[in-house]
Design a protein around this motif. Structure first.
Motif, PDB file in Angstrom:
ATOM      1  N   ALA A  20       2.706 -24.528  20.640  1.00  0.00           N
ATOM      2  CA  ALA A  20       3.976 -24.399  19.915  1.00  0.00           C
ATOM      3  C   ALA A  20       4.959 -25.488  20.353  1.00  0.00           C
ATOM      4  N   GLU A  21       4.980 -25.797  21.636  1.00  0.00           N
ATOM      5  CA  GLU A  21       5.851 -26.858  22.126  1.00  0.00           C
ATOM      6  C   GLU A  21       5.482 -28.202  21.500  1.00  0.00           C
ATOM      7  N   ARG A  22       4.188 -28.489  21.415  1.00  0.00           N
ATOM      8  CA  ARG A  22       3.745 -29.752  20.833  1.00  0.00           C
ATOM      9  C   ARG A  22       4.073 -29.819  19.338  1.00  0.00           C
ATOM     10  N   VAL A  23       3.927 -28.703  18.643  1.00  0.00           N
ATOM     11  CA  VAL A  23       4.275 -28.658  17.226  1.00  0.00           C
ATOM     12  C   VAL A  23       5.747 -29.007  17.042  1.00  0.00           C
ATOM     13  N   LEU A  24       6.603 -28.428  17.862  1.00  0.00           N
ATOM     14  CA  LEU A  24       8.036 -28.683  17.745  1.00  0.00           C
ATOM     15  C   LEU A  24       8.378 -30.123  18.121  1.00  0.00           C
ATOM     16  N   GLU A  25       7.692 -30.668  19.111  1.00  0.00           N
ATOM     17  CA  GLU A  25       7.923 -32.064  19.496  1.00  0.00           C
ATOM     18  C   GLU A  25       7.597 -33.005  18.334  1.00  0.00           C
ATOM     19  N   LEU A  26       6.461 -32.761  17.677  1.00  0.00           N
ATOM     20  CA  LEU A  26       6.038 -33.628  16.578  1.00  0.00           C
ATOM     21  C   LEU A  26       6.963 -33.506  15.376  1.00  0.00           C
ATOM     22  N   LEU A  27       7.463 -32.310  15.120  1.00  0.00           N
ATOM     23  CA  LEU A  27       8.413 -32.135  14.025  1.00  0.00           C
ATOM     24  C   LEU A  27       9.752 -32.773  14.356  1.00  0.00           C
ATOM     25  N   ALA A  28      10.177 -32.651  15.617  1.00  0.00           N
ATOM     26  CA  ALA A  28      11.460 -33.224  16.035  1.00  0.00           C
ATOM     27  C   ALA A  28      11.449 -34.743  15.934  1.00  0.00           C
ATOM     28  N   SER A  29      10.319 -35.357  16.282  1.00  0.00           N
ATOM     29  CA  SER A  29      10.226 -36.822  16.276  1.00  0.00           C
ATOM     30  C   SER A  29       9.935 -37.393  14.892  1.00  0.00           C
ATOM     31  N   ARG A 185      30.281 -29.714  31.555  1.00  0.00           N
ATOM     32  CA  ARG A 185      31.431 -30.225  30.803  1.00  0.00           C
ATOM     33  C   ARG A 185      31.226 -30.201  29.297  1.00  0.00           C
ATOM     34  N   LEU A 186      29.979 -30.285  28.852  1.00  0.00           N
ATOM     35  CA  LEU A 186      29.715 -30.356  27.418  1.00  0.00           C
ATOM     36  C   LEU A 186      29.240 -29.034  26.823  1.00  0.00           C
ATOM     37  N   GLY A 187      28.697 -28.155  27.656  1.00  0.00           N
ATOM     38  CA  GLY A 187      28.308 -26.835  27.180  1.00  0.00           C
ATOM     39  C   GLY A 187      27.089 -26.791  26.291  1.00  0.00           C
ATOM     40  N   VAL A 188      26.264 -27.842  26.315  1.00  0.00           N
ATOM     41  CA  VAL A 188      25.013 -27.872  25.553  1.00  0.00           C
ATOM     42  C   VAL A 188      23.920 -28.426  26.463  1.00  0.00           C
ATOM     43  N   PRO A 189      22.639 -28.216  26.109  1.00  0.00           N
ATOM     44  CA  PRO A 189      21.558 -28.771  26.930  1.00  0.00           C
ATOM     45  C   PRO A 189      21.648 -30.295  27.020  1.00  0.00           C
ATOM     46  N   VAL A 190      21.393 -30.824  28.212  1.00  0.00           N
ATOM     47  CA  VAL A 190      21.438 -32.266  28.453  1.00  0.00           C
ATOM     48  C   VAL A 190      20.084 -32.724  28.982  1.00  0.00           C
ATOM     49  N   SER A 191      19.579 -33.816  28.422  1.00  0.00           N
ATOM     50  CA  SER A 191      18.328 -34.412  28.884  1.00  0.00           C
ATOM     51  C   SER A 191      18.636 -35.721  29.587  1.00  0.00           C
ATOM     52  N   VAL A 192      17.984 -35.960  30.740  1.00  0.00           N
ATOM     53  CA  VAL A 192      18.172 -37.192  31.505  1.00  0.00           C
ATOM     54  C   VAL A 192      16.804 -37.827  31.700  1.00  0.00           C
ATOM     55  N   GLU A 193      16.674 -39.100  31.310  1.00  0.00           N
ATOM     56  CA  GLU A 193      15.375 -39.756  31.362  1.00  0.00           C
ATOM     57  C   GLU A 193      15.537 -41.238  31.683  1.00  0.00           C
ATOM     58  N   GLN A 383      14.553 -32.054  21.969  1.00  0.00           N
ATOM     59  CA  GLN A 383      13.420 -31.309  22.510  1.00  0.00           C
ATOM     60  C   GLN A 383      13.864 -30.349  23.614  1.00  0.00           C
ATOM     61  N   ARG A 384      14.826 -30.796  24.430  1.00  0.00           N
ATOM     62  CA  ARG A 384      15.330 -29.894  25.481  1.00  0.00           C
ATOM     63  C   ARG A 384      16.081 -28.719  24.849  1.00  0.00           C
ATOM     64  N   ALA A 385      16.838 -28.985  23.787  1.00  0.00           N
ATOM     65  CA  ALA A 385      17.528 -27.902  23.102  1.00  0.00           C
ATOM     66  C   ALA A 385      16.529 -26.898  22.538  1.00  0.00           C
ATOM     67  N   ILE A 386      15.417 -27.430  22.004  1.00  0.00           N
ATOM     68  CA  ILE A 386      14.357 -26.559  21.495  1.00  0.00           C
ATOM     69  C   ILE A 386      13.757 -25.732  22.629  1.00  0.00           C
ATOM     70  N   ALA A 387      13.525 -26.378  23.788  1.00  0.00           N
ATOM     71  CA  ALA A 387      12.952 -25.660  24.925  1.00  0.00           C
ATOM     72  C   ALA A 387      13.844 -24.526  25.383  1.00  0.00           C
ATOM     73  N   VAL A 388      15.148 -24.735  25.323  1.00  0.00           N
ATOM     74  CA  VAL A 388      16.080 -23.670  25.693  1.00  0.00           C
ATOM     75  C   VAL A 388      15.956 -22.503  24.718  1.00  0.00           C
ATOM     76  N   ARG A 389      15.857 -22.833  23.428  1.00  0.00           N
ATOM     77  CA  ARG A 389      15.680 -21.777  22.429  1.00  0.00           C
ATOM     78  C   ARG A 389      14.336 -21.079  22.595  1.00  0.00           C
ATOM     79  N   LEU A 390      13.319 -21.869  22.919  1.00  0.00           N
ATOM     80  CA  LEU A 390      11.986 -21.278  23.117  1.00  0.00           C
ATOM     81  C   LEU A 390      11.971 -20.325  24.309  1.00  0.00           C
ATOM     82  N   GLY A 391      12.804 -20.607  25.288  1.00  0.00           N
ATOM     83  CA  GLY A 391      12.862 -19.739  26.464  1.00  0.00           C
ATOM     84  C   GLY A 391      13.235 -18.321  26.117  1.00  0.00           C
ATOM     85  N   ALA A 392      13.979 -18.173  25.001  1.00  0.00           N
ATOM     86  CA  ALA A 392      14.361 -16.834  24.571  1.00  0.00           C
ATOM     87  C   ALA A 392      13.292 -16.194  23.701  1.00  0.00           C
ATOM     88  N   ALA A 393      12.343 -17.002  23.233  1.00  0.00           N
ATOM     89  CA  ALA A 393      11.289 -16.497  22.341  1.00  0.00           C
ATOM     90  C   ALA A 393      10.033 -16.194  23.136  1.00  0.00           C
TER      91      ALA A 393
END
Length: 396
Positions: A20-29, A185-193, A383-393
């Motif tokens: 499911a994670e890979r499916v969401l990654e491919l759709l996101a990209s 400070r921003l109140g949303v998921p943050v990705s650092v890479e 993708q990180r925002a999706i992962a946060v949502r997936l954590g609840a699913a």
């Protein structure tokens, strides 16, 4: 033959299917938009993909939007991420500037611009101004639709903890909790890479689906490589995959490097090295932009130095290309805008690699140009925002 029922798939710590994670990654990209494309890219049975997608639809993470005609069969339903009106804001941070922009699901870019960013003054000084810039971008596009923030940093990154580790060109940043600080400070998921990794992912999203093995080389003040293996970013055991800038080369002799060692590739092939070399030869250069300007104007001394730097990079790169055997090598960073540099790298790869390795090898500049890092950082944020949502699913 009767098709087998969908097999169970490995689940992560949140109880979420890895498929499911890979499916969401491919759709996101934007690399896949139908069940058929997902099945082909993931090498999974159509029934398994259909089962996974139906679960994602149930949880509101994926939606069906129209159909696409197909040859010799029923029209295929087009898939998108749930809530595609959302977006991410992203920043590709350099030594003195940051390139910021808006990134939509599928990799669409908007409002990309360059703003000052005093990296050398440390995170406490530099980050507050960046937050203001990103907040302004988000407000312009609808702050309530902001899903995440992506940062592309010019140093090694511990992705799990969201910190920069042992950066040679970012004084005061080592182990600073960048992700935590930004999320507070921003109140949303943050990705650092890492910057080269962001560029690799951004560029991969606009390349042909068959290019599943690629290397993106960022040639700027330093040198980095982002590696895509089997369609996914490869970080290595400790997140340091692609760190060729500190490979020792004979031509560098005992020249001190920013890492504390001597004789590294960075000391003879990077933008910082070219500034030093041209100064030693009596040219008035203060920055890598000065080097690029001189070489673009066909200054003979600058052109020779740039061409030699490309050869050194190509020599080290050829060993890695021989080992990895990628479909493509993409050249990015400010030095990739110089034809003598690109030509020297390409020539060295053809000279130093086995014919089977270069038989179908694509060697090109990045299509996204200076925006590759912003695109990749934004995709990581989504993708990180999706992962946060997936954590609840957890029942997925």
């Amino acid at each position: 033959m009767t098709e087998k029922s969908p097999a169970p798939h490995r689940r992560n710590a949140a109880g979420v299917s890895a498929l499911a994670e890979r499916v969401l990654e491919l759709l996101a990209s934007g690399q896949a938009t139908t069940r058929t494309e997902l099945a082909e890219l993931l090498g999974a049975a159509p029934s398994t993909i259909s089962f996974t997608v139906s679960q994602l639809v149930t949880h509101g993470l994926v939606a069906e939007q129209g159909t696409r005609s197909s040859t010799g069969g029923r029209p295929r339903k087009v898939l998108r991420l749930g809530g595609t009106d959302g977006f991410a804001v992203a920043a590709d941070i350099g030594g003195r500037h940051a390139r910021v922009g808006v990134v939509h699901p599928g990799g669409g870019l908007g409002d990309v611009t360059t703003v000052p960013f005093p990296t050398a003054q440390g995170p406490d000084v530099a980050l507050p101004t960046l937050v203001e810039e990103l907040e302004g971008l988000a407000a312009k596009h609808g702050r309530e639709l902001l899903r995440g923030v992506g940062l592309c940093l010019p140093g090694p990154v511990d992705v799990d903890s969201g910190v920069v580790t042992l950066p040679s060109r970012m004084p005061g940043w080592n182990r600073f909790p960048v992700r935590e600080w930004m999320e507070e400070r921003l109140g949303v998921p943050v990705s650092v890479e890492n910057d080269a990794n962001c560029m690799a992912v951004g560029e991969h999203s606009v390349r042909p689906a068959e290019h599943r093995q690629s290397m993106l080389v960022k040639a700027g003040s330093a040198i980095g490589v982002g590696v895509i293996a089997d369609g996914r970013l490869y970080r290595g055991a400790t997140g340091a995959a692609g760190e060729i800038t500190h490979v020792q080369v004979e031509a560098a002799h005992d020249i001190p490097c920013s890492c504390g060692n001597t004789g590294c590739l960075e000391t003879v092939a990077s933008g910082a090295a070219l500034v030093r070399i041209l100064r030693e030869r009596g040219l008035g250069v203060d920055s890598i932009e000065d080097v690029v300007r001189l070489a673009s104007d066909a200054d003979p001394e600058a052109t020779r130095a740039v061409r030699q730097a490309g050869r050194y990079l190509g020599m080290v790169l050829s060993a890695n290309v021989n080992f990895f055997n990628p479909d493509a090598v993409y050249l990015g960073g400010i030095l990739s805008t110089l034809e003598p540099f690109v030509a020297a790298v390409r020539s060295q790869l053809y000279e130093g690699c086995h014919p089977l390795v270069t038989q179908r090898l694509v060697i090109e500049r990045v299509r996204l140009g200076a925006d590759a890092g912003v695109a990749g950082a934004g995709l990581f944020a989504l993708q990180r925002a999706i992962a946060v949502r997936l954590g609840a699913a957890r029942s997925l």
